[in-house]
Design an enzyme around this catalytic site. Sequence first.
Site, PDB file in Angstrom:
ATOM      1  N   MET A  18     -29.246 -43.701  13.112  1.00  0.00           N
ATOM      2  CA  MET A  18     -30.267 -42.727  12.733  1.00  0.00           C
ATOM      3  C   MET A  18     -30.518 -42.726  11.233  1.00  0.00           C
ATOM      4  SD  MET A  18     -29.434 -39.455  15.215  1.00  0.00           S
ATOM      5  CE  MET A  18     -27.920 -39.068  14.335  1.00  0.00           C
ATOM      6  N   ASP A  60     -18.441 -41.860  -0.016  1.00  0.00           N
ATOM      7  CA  ASP A  60     -17.753 -41.045   0.980  1.00  0.00           C
ATOM      8  C   ASP A  60     -18.224 -39.620   0.746  1.00  0.00           C
ATOM      9  OD1 ASP A  60     -16.019 -39.379   2.369  1.00  0.00           O
ATOM     10  OD2 ASP A  60     -14.243 -40.575   1.937  1.00  0.00           O
ATOM     11  N   VAL A  61     -18.906 -39.030   1.726  1.00  0.00           N
ATOM     12  CA  VAL A  61     -19.545 -37.724   1.504  1.00  0.00           C
ATOM     13  C   VAL A  61     -18.539 -36.615   1.249  1.00  0.00           C
ATOM     14  CG1 VAL A  61     -21.636 -38.287   2.793  1.00  0.00           C
ATOM     15  CG2 VAL A  61     -19.680 -37.243   3.996  1.00  0.00           C
ATOM     16  N   ASN A  87     -26.859 -36.834   6.920  1.00  0.00           N
ATOM     17  CA  ASN A  87     -26.801 -37.495   8.216  1.00  0.00           C
ATOM     18  C   ASN A  87     -25.415 -38.030   8.546  1.00  0.00           C
ATOM     19  OD1 ASN A  87     -28.014 -39.183  10.573  1.00  0.00           O
ATOM     20  ND2 ASN A  87     -27.058 -40.725   9.248  1.00  0.00           N
ATOM     21  N   TYR A 152     -15.352 -31.617  16.998  1.00  0.00           N
ATOM     22  CA  TYR A 152     -16.716 -32.054  16.694  1.00  0.00           C
ATOM     23  C   TYR A 152     -17.712 -30.918  16.936  1.00  0.00           C
ATOM     24  CZ  TYR A 152     -21.031 -34.816  16.994  1.00  0.00           C
ATOM     25  OH  TYR A 152     -22.305 -35.306  16.812  1.00  0.00           O
ATOM     26  N   LYS A 156     -20.227 -29.081  14.195  1.00  0.00           N
ATOM     27  CA  LYS A 156     -21.681 -29.080  14.285  1.00  0.00           C
ATOM     28  C   LYS A 156     -22.242 -27.658  14.367  1.00  0.00           C
ATOM     29  CE  LYS A 156     -22.344 -33.442  13.801  1.00  0.00           C
ATOM     30  NZ  LYS A 156     -23.004 -33.943  12.563  1.00  0.00           N
ATOM     31  N   VAL A 185     -27.885 -40.407  21.550  1.00  0.00           N
ATOM     32  CA  VAL A 185     -28.741 -41.373  20.860  1.00  0.00           C
ATOM     33  C   VAL A 185     -28.064 -42.741  20.936  1.00  0.00           C
ATOM     34  CG1 VAL A 185     -29.937 -41.953  18.715  1.00  0.00           C
ATOM     35  CG2 VAL A 185     -29.535 -39.550  19.305  1.00  0.00           C
ATOM     36  N   THR A 187     -26.798 -45.262  19.443  1.00  0.00           N
ATOM     37  CA  THR A 187     -26.232 -45.722  18.186  1.00  0.00           C
ATOM     38  C   THR A 187     -24.765 -46.060  18.415  1.00  0.00           C
ATOM     39  OG1 THR A 187     -25.501 -43.512  17.514  1.00  0.00           O
ATOM     40  CG2 THR A 187     -27.755 -44.164  16.898  1.00  0.00           C
ATOM     41  N   THR A 193     -19.645 -48.180  23.352  1.00  0.00           N
ATOM     42  CA  THR A 193     -19.320 -49.383  24.123  1.00  0.00           C
ATOM     43  C   THR A 193     -20.494 -50.341  24.252  1.00  0.00           C
ATOM     44  OG1 THR A 193     -19.847 -48.270  26.216  1.00  0.00           O
ATOM     45  CG2 THR A 193     -17.567 -48.137  25.436  1.00  0.00           C
TER      46      THR A 193
END
Length: 264
Positions: A18, A60-61, A87, A152, A156, A185, A187, A193
């Site tokens: 993305m 590295d954010v 992102n 996760y 988010k 998505v 990606t 996989t």
Amino acid sequence: MGRLDGKVAIVTGAAQGMGAATARLFVAEGARVVLTDVLDDAGAAVAASLGDAAAYVHHDVADEDGWAAVAGTAQDTLGGLDILVNNAGVMHWAGIEELSAEKTRRLLDVNVIGALLGAKAVVPHMRSAGGGVIVNISSVDGLRGVNGLSAYTASKWAVRGLTKALAFELGPAGVRVVSVHPGGVDTTLGNPTGRTGSDLQSSYTGVPLQRIGEPDDIARVTLFAASDDAAYMTGAELAVDGGWSAGTYYPGLPGTPDALMPRG
């Protein structure tokens, strides 16, 4: 074309998926873009393909000093700083009893602290310019809960909350803040996989639009949020998930589309 003419943007996690799609679309719409990532070869290749309108920075954010360098590149090399797209993100599947503190902290550092540090780094430039836009890429899992993704999902939801808090804090300075919530998505993160065809799409029979998303699906909504077309939008969340967050279907009840019936 030209919806971002004269704008300078930072897109994190832009080496693939993305982020890369967003950087390409932004350049096509007239922006100059700083691409950041830790995947240097891929990130530099994407930037090189975009010519003089793009620059790549290893980043590295979760590193606050690195953010200063990224903002400086946008300002000094590309001539401004109007848009930030937070992102970059990581995902870790584990049940709560198997979830390690170390991996959880790293996930929160990237997904939450990274977005917060990004805002902190760009806001002084946006204030002095009279405004700007921050687009935080959250997830469909920032709108609901899902088993096996506790850390996760928490990260988010935090990005969603950060977006709303910053909308209030930065609105008077002319800085808009919006969250975008992708569903599945195709990606590396969303399809690790590398499944293709019916094998991939079969996982999305419970989604109203009956397919996995493509990186460009998310990039186009991010473009809208970053453009003047969304000039009166801030603190909002934009679900780009094929309808995944709309609710749950119950097979066999009146009104259930045939496409959503179980396939055996």
